[in-house]
Design an enzyme around this catalytic site. Sequence first.
Site, PDB file in Angstrom:
ATOM      1  CG  ASP A   1      77.094  -1.380  32.973  1.00  0.00           C
ATOM      2  OD1 ASP A   1      76.806  -0.459  34.035  1.00  0.00           O
ATOM      3  OD2 ASP A   1      76.903  -2.555  33.365  1.00  0.00           O
TER       4      ASP A   1
ATOM      5  CE1 TYR B   1      81.058  -2.853  32.372  1.00  0.00           C
ATOM      6  CE2 TYR B   1      80.863  -4.803  30.707  1.00  0.00           C
ATOM      7  CZ  TYR B   1      80.831  -4.192  32.165  1.00  0.00           C
ATOM      8  OH  TYR B   1      80.713  -4.639  33.148  1.00  0.00           O
TER       9      TYR B   1
ATOM     10  CD  GLU C   1      82.804  -7.867  32.996  1.00  0.00           C
ATOM     11  OE1 GLU C   1      81.647  -7.323  32.513  1.00  0.00           O
ATOM     12  OE2 GLU C   1      82.751  -7.733  34.213  1.00  0.00           O
TER      13      GLU C   1
END
Length: 322
Positions: free
Chosen positions: A142, A124, A36
């Site tokens: 996002d 996020y 991520e």
Amino acid sequence: MVAQLSQSTLLAWYAESKRDLPWRHTTDGWQILLSEILLQQTQVSRGIGYWLKLVERFPTPQSMAEAEVDEVLFLWQGAGYYSRARRLHALARQVCLPSSEGGYDGVLPTTSAHLLQLPGIGPYTAAAVASIAYGEPVACVDGNIRRVMARQAKSANPSVKEVEQWANRNLFHSDAGDWNQALMELGATVCTPKQPKCDGCPIAPSCSGQLDATAYPEPKKIKRKRLDLMCELRYDSSGLPFLVQRGEDGILAGLWGPHMEEELDVESLIFIGEVKHVLSHRDIFVQVWLGICRQGMDPSTVAVSALDRKILALGDRQGYRS
Ligand code: SF4
């Protein structure tokens, strides 16, 4: 009248059509976190190689916490936005502190609320890791999800709050990880910015904006900034460049490269050309001046940014070899 967004159709599409990405074969929170953080500003195709290298060298928070930040930066070379690497290293060290000192005894926290307390983790990333690795029913927001939402709701400029409300309303609580990934996958591969493939979209029946999809959301006007720098590229008699490690602040913090400033005294140096480097919001122009030094170093042994590599390549083209 459009239909309600069908969770089951989107999840079935995701199960069938998702890209085979290496981090989708693990449930390890740390390894998902690495993916991520990498994907925040690195394309998926380039991110795969970096993720594989990072996971091999740093399979756990402990392995990264025990390493020096220079080693993390070295593996991060070319991925850009190096502050991510430094914050990741700080995160690993914080996770490995004892709980009596504000750490997590070496175990990555499993809730979005705790993840959010760590360096470099925003809403996020916290939601993505908590939902994908630990199944917390929390919605991600996002750019991909914002685009899907804007088109589904025919909303030209949805605020963060509106996107969050839409994402929360539509969240599939029993498998939030797959649900978040399904929406993001749809945004990345079907509901793309310029050429959405509405004909093959599993949630077309609930989409209000599909007839004029590219009008949603309105493109953001990005103001580009220009930065002019001067660089002294000095070589020793064996062709090795003089490199310095940059300080703690700025876009190239912690990385190695030739000395660069906004103003330099170049009286004894020779101008050899200009290097342009484009970042997402900034164009950097570097005037490169050539000189000599007593002792250079091998640039392959330290973390060097893409901009510095361009400068060194310019020196190479002038007949110097590093
Ligand atoms: S129908 Fe088209 S615009 Fe609507 S969500 Fe699907 S791909 Fe995007």
